[in-house]
Design a protein around this motif. Structure first.
Motif, short mmCIF file in Angstrom:
data_model
loop_
_atom_site.label_atom_id
_atom_site.label_comp_id
_atom_site.label_asym_id
_atom_site.label_seq_id
_atom_site.Cartn_x
_atom_site.Cartn_y
_atom_site.Cartn_z
N MET B 68 67.88 79.26 -17.60
CA MET B 68 67.05 80.20 -16.80
C MET B 68 67.68 80.21 -15.42
O MET B 68 67.90 81.24 -14.80
N ALA B 69 68.29 79.04 -14.79
CA ALA B 69 69.11 79.07 -13.51
C ALA B 69 70.19 79.85 -13.59
O ALA B 69 70.65 80.78 -12.81
N ASN B 70 71.03 79.84 -15.06
CA ASN B 70 72.17 80.93 -14.99
C ASN B 70 71.71 82.24 -15.16
O ASN B 70 72.57 83.08 -14.50
N ALA B 71 70.71 82.62 -15.83
CA ALA B 71 70.32 84.04 -15.82
C ALA B 71 69.90 84.41 -14.47
O ALA B 71 70.38 85.70 -14.25
N ARG B 72 69.57 83.93 -13.42
CA ARG B 72 69.15 84.42 -12.20
C ARG B 72 70.39 84.72 -11.68
O ARG B 72 70.29 85.75 -10.56
N ASP B 73 71.60 83.90 -11.87
CA ASP B 73 72.71 84.38 -11.02
C ASP B 73 73.71 85.49 -11.76
O ASP B 73 74.68 85.83 -11.37
N ILE B 74 73.27 85.73 -12.94
CA ILE B 74 74.21 86.84 -13.77
C ILE B 74 73.42 88.02 -14.14
O ILE B 74 72.33 88.16 -14.24
#
Lengths: 264, 307
Positions: B68-74
Motif C-alpha cells: 500500500m505504501a509503495n503503491a502511493r509513491d509509484i
C-alpha cells in the motif's frame, strides 16, 4: 473512505447506462415471484395453516425472501474476482492503495441498492397488491427487520467474496458459482423455511451464516422470534459477519502474496 | 487421469543474477526479447510478484511487504492491460483515481490540466474508455498514472501497438516529465527508439540474466553491432568487395553488406564505391533490437569459448 463510496456510485452510474436491462429484469422478476407464491398456494390448498404457519404468513415470507437475493448478485462477485484472476487484472488492483475485495463488495452493494429501488421493491409491491402481504409484527420487529436486512447484504457479499477468493487456488470460478447457488437455495431458507425442515437439520441450518440472508429477516418481520431472540440472533449474525470479514482479509492476504499473473 | 488429482509444477526462473541500482531522477530502459523476464522484473518492483530469493528495495521499502505504501509513491502503466474503467468516461476514471490516492483537489486539477494539454486529452476526456482508440487510451493511461505525483513511473511496453505519431507523442511526453518533474522512469520495451528518446541508461536482459547495463551508445560500441547496407545498381558491376563494408549476399543488381565498424559512415562507403558504378539506390538499416541482442549474446558465447 471516499474511494469506496465513489466505487459504489460509479457502479450505479454504470447500471444506469444499461437501463434497458431493467425492464427485461423486472418482467423476469415478477414471473419468478408469482411462481414462488403459486407453489405455496398449491401446497396450502384446503389447509388454513401448516405447522402453525398461515398462508398469508407464507406468502409474506416468499415475498420478503426475494428482497436480498433479488437485489444482490452473488455470481457477479464470484465471477468478477474469478475474471480478475484469470485475465491478470488483479495485478492492476495490487498496484493501488485500496483493497480489491472491498472494491468488489462495495461495487456490488451499489448495484444491489439500485436494483432494490428500481426492481425489487416495485415487484414485491405488485405481487403484494394481488395476494396481500402482512405488515411487520410490531414496530420493534419492523425496525429490527431493517437491521437484519443490512446484515443480510453484508453476509451474502462476504460469503460470495470468500467463494471468489477460493478461485485463486482453483483457477476457476464457475464451479464455485454453482456450489454457492446450491448452498444458498437450501441453507438460506429461500425455497423452504426451516420450520418445514427435519428438526436436527433445521437447527443446524439455522446457525449457519446462510440463514441470515433470507430466513432471519423474514422470521423477524413475521414476529416468529421474541425480542430477546431477535437481539441474540442479530448478535450471532454480526459475529458470523465479523468472522467472514477476517476470513476475506486473510484469504486475500495469502492469495496476493502468491499471485500467478497470467498472460505475462 | 493422474492430473485430475495431482498437479505437477515445473519451475521456470524468470529472473536470475540480475543486480542494479537506479538513482532518483534517472530514466532507465529495461530491454530484452520476449520471455526475457522484463515484465516479471517490473511486477516484482511494483509489489505484484514476490521474488523467491534475493533483495529488492524500492524507495527504501520491500515492495510486496509494504504494498500500500509503495503503491502511493509509484505510478504504473501496462501497455497491454488497462487500468481505466472500461464503461466510464476518461474523466470519471481520473476522478476515481483521485479518490483512491486522496489527491488534494488543487493539485489534481493542476496536474490534469497540464498533462491533458501536453498529451492532447481534452477532445476525448468525456468519452467512455471503450470508445477510445489505442493511442488515445494509452495517453489517458499514462496521464492517470501520473496524477498522484508518483516518485517513480514504471511503464511496461508503453508504446506497443501505437502508430508512429502516438509513439512520438508518448516519448516526448515521458522525456519531458522526467526532465522537468524529476520523475524517475523505468520502462520495458522491445523498441530501441523508446530508449533512444527517453532513457540515457539501458539495462539489457536475456534468458533471465543481465547482459548489459550502461549508456545506449556504449552498447552499440561494445557489441560491434553491424548495420546493414543494401546497394541497388542499374547494371550489375559484378562481385564488389569493399574495405568499408563486408559483402554478405549478392543478388546481382542488389548487393547486401554489413558495416562492422562504428566509425564508418555512409559517406565513406559511397566514396569507396565511386561515381562510375551505376549506383541507383542505397538503404542503410540500423539493427533492430532482436538483432542487437542476438549479436551481443553470440559475442558473449564465443568470448566464453575462446577465453
Amino acid at each position: 473512505m471516499s474511494a469506496y463510496f465513489a466505487f459504489a456510485k460509479s457502479a450505479v452510474m454504470t447500471q444506469l447506462a444499461y437501463r434497458n436491462e431493467v425492464w427485461a429484469n423486472m418482467f423476469g422478476k415478477v414471473v419468478q415471484v408469482f411462481a414462488r407464491v403459486a407453489i405455496w398456494l398449491a401446497i396450502y390448498t384446503g389447509a388454513t395453516s401448516i405447522e402453525g404457519i398461515t398462508l398469508q404468513q407464507m406468502i409474506t415470507y416468499a415475498l420478503l425472501g426475494g428482497i436480498v437475493t433479488g437485489a444482490i448478485r452473488y455470481e457477479t462477485i464470484i465471477s468478477m474476482i474469478g475474471r480478475a484472476l484469470q485475465t491478470g487484472d488483479v495485478a492492476v488492483w495490487l498496484l493501488k492503495p485500496v483493497s480489491f475485495p472491498l472494491y468488489i463488495i462495495v461495487s456490488e452493494l451499489g448495484r444491489a441498492a439500485y436494483r432494490l429501488v428500481v426492481l425489487v421493491i416495485p415487484t414485491v409491491a405488485v405481487v403484494a397488491l394481488v395476494y396481500g402481504m402482512l405488515p411487520p409484527a410490531s414496530i420493534f420487529h419492523g425496525v429490527m427487520f431493517l437491521a437484519y436486512l443490512a446484515l443480510a447484504y453484508a453476509i451474502i457479499a462476504l460469503i460470495s467474496t470468500l467463494f471468489g477468493l477460493v478461485s485463486f487456488w482453483l483457477l476457476t470460478s464457475f464451479s464455485l458459482e454453482w456450489l454457492m447457488q446450491a448452498l444458498l437455495n437450501l441453507l438460506s431458507g429461500q425455497f423452504i423455511p426451516f420450520w418445514f425442515f427435519p428438526k436436527t437439520f433445521g437447527d443446524i441450518a439455522a446457525h449457519l451464516p446462510f440463514a441470515w440472508i433470507v430466513y432471519y429477516p423474514a422470521a423477524v418481520w413475521l414476529g416468529r422470534m421474541d425480542v430477546a431472540g431477535t437481539l441474540i440472533y442479530f448478535g450471532i449474525g454480526c459475529g458470523w459477519a465479523l468472522l467472514m470479514a477476517f476470513g476475506v482479509a486473510w484469504l486475500w492476504r495469502s492469495a496476493s502474496t502468491r499471485v500467478i499473473v497470467q498472460g505475462g | 487421469m493422474k492430473t485430475l488429482v495431482t498437479t505437477e509444477y515445473s519451475e521456470v526462473e524468470a529472473v536470475r543474477d540480475v543486480s542494479f541500482d537506479i538513482s532518483a531522477g534517472e530514466a532507465v530502459g529495461y530491454l530484452g526479447p520476449n520471455g526475457a523476464g522484463k515484465s516479471t522484473m517490473i511486477k516484482m518492483m511494483t509489489g505484484i510478484l514476490v521474488p523467491s530469493a534475493g533483495e529488492l528495495s524500492i524507495l527504501g521499502r520491500t515492495p510486496h511487504q509494504h504494498r500500500m505504501a509503495n503503491a502511493r509513491d509509484i505510478g504504473v502503466v501496462f501497455g497491454q492491460r488497462s487500468q481505466l474503467w472500461w464503461d466510464l468516461p476518461v474523466r470519471d476514471s481520473f476522478d476515481l483515481h483521485r479518490r483512491i490516492y486522496d489527491i488534494p483537489a488543487a493539485r489534481y486539477e493542476g496536474n490534469l490540466a497540464q498533462f491533458s494539454e501536453l498529451l492532447d486529452l481534452t477532445p476525448f476526456l468525456d468519452r467512455a474508455v471503450r470508445q477510445l482508440s489505442l493511442g488515445q487510451r494509452m495517453r489517458a493511461e499514462i496521464v492517470m498514472a501520473l496524477l498522484h505525483d508518483p516518485k517513480i513511473l514504471f511503464l511496461d511496453e508503453p508504446t506497443i501497438g501505437l502508430d508512429v505519431v502516438a509513439k512520438d507523442a508518448v516519448r516526448k511526453f515521458l522525456a519531458r516529465i522526467n526532465r522537468e518533474r524529476g520523475v524517475t522512469i523505468i520502462l520495458t520495451t522491445h523498441d530501441l527508439q523508446d530508449i533512444e528518446s527517453i532513457c540515457p541508461r539501458l539495462i539489457m536482459v536475456d534468458q533471465a540474466r543481465l547482459i548489459f547495463d550502461g549508456a545506449l551508445k556504449d552498447l552499440r560500441a561494445s557489441m560491434g553491432t553491424r548495420r546493414r547496407l543494401t546497394l541497388e545498381f542499374a547494371s550489375d558491376p559484378g562481385p564488389l568487395d569493399l574495405q568499408t563494408a563486408r559483402l554478405s549476399s549478392d543478388e546481382g543488381l542488389l548487393k547486401h553488406y554489413q558495416i562492422e565498424r562504428e566509425d564508418v559512415s555512409l559517406v565513406d562507403v559511397l566514396a569507396e564505391i565511386g561515381r562510375d558504378r551505376a549506383l541507383k539506390d542505397i538503404v542503410l538499416e540500423e539493427p533492430n533490437i532482436e538483432e542487437v541482442i542476438r549479436t551481443f549474446y553470440q559475442g558473449r558465447n564465443t568470448a566464453a569459448v575462446t577465453a
